[in-house]
Write a protein that holds these residues in place. Structure first.
Motif, PDB file in Angstrom:
ATOM      1  N   THR A   1       0.411  -1.109   0.225  1.00 40.13           N
ATOM      2  CA  THR A   1      -0.213  -0.495   0.303  1.00 40.13           C
ATOM      3  C   THR A   1       1.133   1.358   0.040  1.00 40.13           C
ATOM      4  O   THR A   1       0.207   2.428  -0.702  1.00 40.13           O
ATOM      5  CB  THR A   1      -0.925  -0.287   1.600  1.00 40.13           C
ATOM      6  OG1 THR A   1      -0.481  -0.229   2.208  1.00 40.13           O
ATOM      7  CG2 THR A   1      -2.370  -1.481   1.366  1.00 40.13           C
TER       8      THR A   1
ATOM      9  N   ASP B   1      -8.192   2.069  -5.799  1.00 34.21           N
ATOM     10  CA  ASP B   1      -6.703   1.844  -5.867  1.00 34.21           C
ATOM     11  C   ASP B   1      -6.143  -0.311  -5.850  1.00 34.21           C
ATOM     12  O   ASP B   1      -5.603  -0.380  -6.614  1.00 34.21           O
ATOM     13  CB  ASP B   1      -6.975   1.583  -3.734  1.00 34.21           C
ATOM     14  CG  ASP B   1      -6.299   2.786  -3.177  1.00 34.21           C
ATOM     15  OD1 ASP B   1      -6.301   3.444  -3.651  1.00 34.21           O
ATOM     16  OD2 ASP B   1      -6.348   2.528  -1.925  1.00 34.21           O
TER      17      ASP B   1
ATOM     18  N   THR C   1     -11.541  -2.051  -0.058  1.00 38.48           N
ATOM     19  CA  THR C   1     -10.754  -0.581  -0.642  1.00 38.48           C
ATOM     20  C   THR C   1     -11.975   0.019  -1.436  1.00 38.48           C
ATOM     21  O   THR C   1     -13.071   0.203  -1.149  1.00 38.48           O
ATOM     22  CB  THR C   1     -10.161  -2.223  -1.048  1.00 38.48           C
ATOM     23  OG1 THR C   1      -9.068  -1.302  -2.143  1.00 38.48           O
ATOM     24  CG2 THR C   1     -10.609  -2.571  -2.279  1.00 38.48           C
TER      25      THR C   1
END
Length: 361
Positions: free
Chosen positions: A176, A235, A231
């Motif tokens: 991430t 993303d 999410t």
């Protein structure tokens, strides 16, 4: 920002997106498309929160696997390294030769998780003890059998053994943060629960308790690497943009092109002993089956991706720098779900006007 080499007919994409909602396939959805690493489509409808989050289930599997892609690149292990070299307790009951590559390709013979009671899901240590007590159901490496739950626990513990960090810590460090995925995690803090779009169940979906059970997992902050990811479509599409761009994101190399090639090549295929469908699997990602498939791909080697339980899909073109994530909030049985995912992917593909007219995307 550089001009993309591919131009989309975004109106056609928005029309298909809205049609699926108006036709009752789901009440909320989100779609993101990246071209050349840049966002060109980002649509969300039906969410009450201004910054909604969606549950994506097995779409999270490739992102968990990506930790190991990074560590393999650094030379910590090879794909044929036995898991027991880093995790000695794993190497009992016929599992000593199982490799990390076999786990990533769903051919380790450990797909059956019936020995793990759901009441233990919130205790990582107990889960790992159950994994250590397992005996392979098939000869490791001999057959494809979708590891729906065990994939994530084995990948997660192996990543922890290599890194010395918890799974969630190493996921943040290797995936991430370097990719700039600001809204992706396997658990949330309670203050964020209200951002999560509620799940819905279609009338012909068998498991009527799944939405309630997933809410319990969310509120208990249970990290399940194979299925609890929360999410945004943006993303997920951005993650796949790092694959479609051969390992480069925002001008920075995240993975070497050689590793991207390794993980996106077929490592196991055949009739899946768990699902009964023909499967083609790389190292943490899946490749298309015969058309029609959820990626709307007519070439079984031009795309990699992963779906999420009855709701969503995500993919990257390996021949053009295009990536997609499409997430909905209603569980639909296979036929209806495959139809809506295929139709969205097909619309995106047919909406592309590219100078590379000889390249199929």
């Amino acid at each position: 920002m550089t001009e993309p080499s591919v131009v989309l007919n975004t109106e056609a994409i928005k029309n298909e997106f809205d049609r699926q909602i108006s036709d009752g396939f789901h009440s909320s959805a989100t779609l993101a498309v990246f071209i050349d690493g840049n966002p060109v489509v980002d649509i969300t409808r039906g969410a009450l929160h201004a910054k909604p989050l969606f549950r994506v289930f097995s779409v999270g599997k490739p992102l968990a696997a990506a930790i190991l892609w990074r560590y393999k690149d650094r030379g910590h292990f090879d794909w044929d390294t036995p898991i027991a070299e880093y995790w000695p307790e794993f190497g009992t009951r016929g599992k000593s030769s199982i490799t990390i590559g076999q786990v990533l390709a769903h051919s380790a013979g450990l797909s059956d998780h019936s020995n793990i009671p759901p009441t233990d899901y919130n205790d990582w240590g107990r889960i790992i003890s159950h994994i250590e007590d397992m005996t392979p159901q098939t000869e490791p490496g001999s057959a494809v059998s979708y590891h729906a739950h065990t994939f994530g626990w084995i990948v997660g513990e192996f990543a922890s053994r290599v890194s010395g960090l918890t799974f969630d810590e190493v996921f943040e460090r290797e995936v991430t943060l370097p990719l700039g995925l600001k809204s992706t995690a396997y658990t949330l803090e309670p203050v964020e629960f209200g951002r999560v779009v509620p799940l819905e169940i279609s009338d012909d979906w068998d498991d009527k308790e799944i939405a309630n059970n997933m809410d319990l997992i969310l509120r208990a902050q249970v990290s399940i690497p194979a299925g609890s990811m929360i999410t945004t479509a943006s993303d997920v599409a951005k993650f796949y943009a790092a694959i479609s761009s051969k390992g480069v994101m925002n001008g920075v190399r995240w993975l070497p092109e050689e590793v991207i090639s390794e993980v996106t090549s077929v490592k196991a295929e055949g009739i899946d002993e768990t699902t009964g469908a023909y499967s083609r699997v790389g190292l943490g990602v899946r490749l298309p089956s015969d058309p029609p498939n959820q990626y709307a791909s007519s070439n079984n080697s031009d795309t990699v991706g992963h779906g999420g339980l009855g709701t969503c899909t995500s993919w990257a073109s390996l021949t053009s720098n295009i990536s997609v994530a499409y997430v909905t909030n209603r569980f639909q049985p296979a036929a209806k779900n495959n139809y809506r995912l295929h139709e969205m992917s097909k619309t995106i593909r047919t909406s592309i006007n590219t100078a590379y007219s000889n390249v199929k995307i």
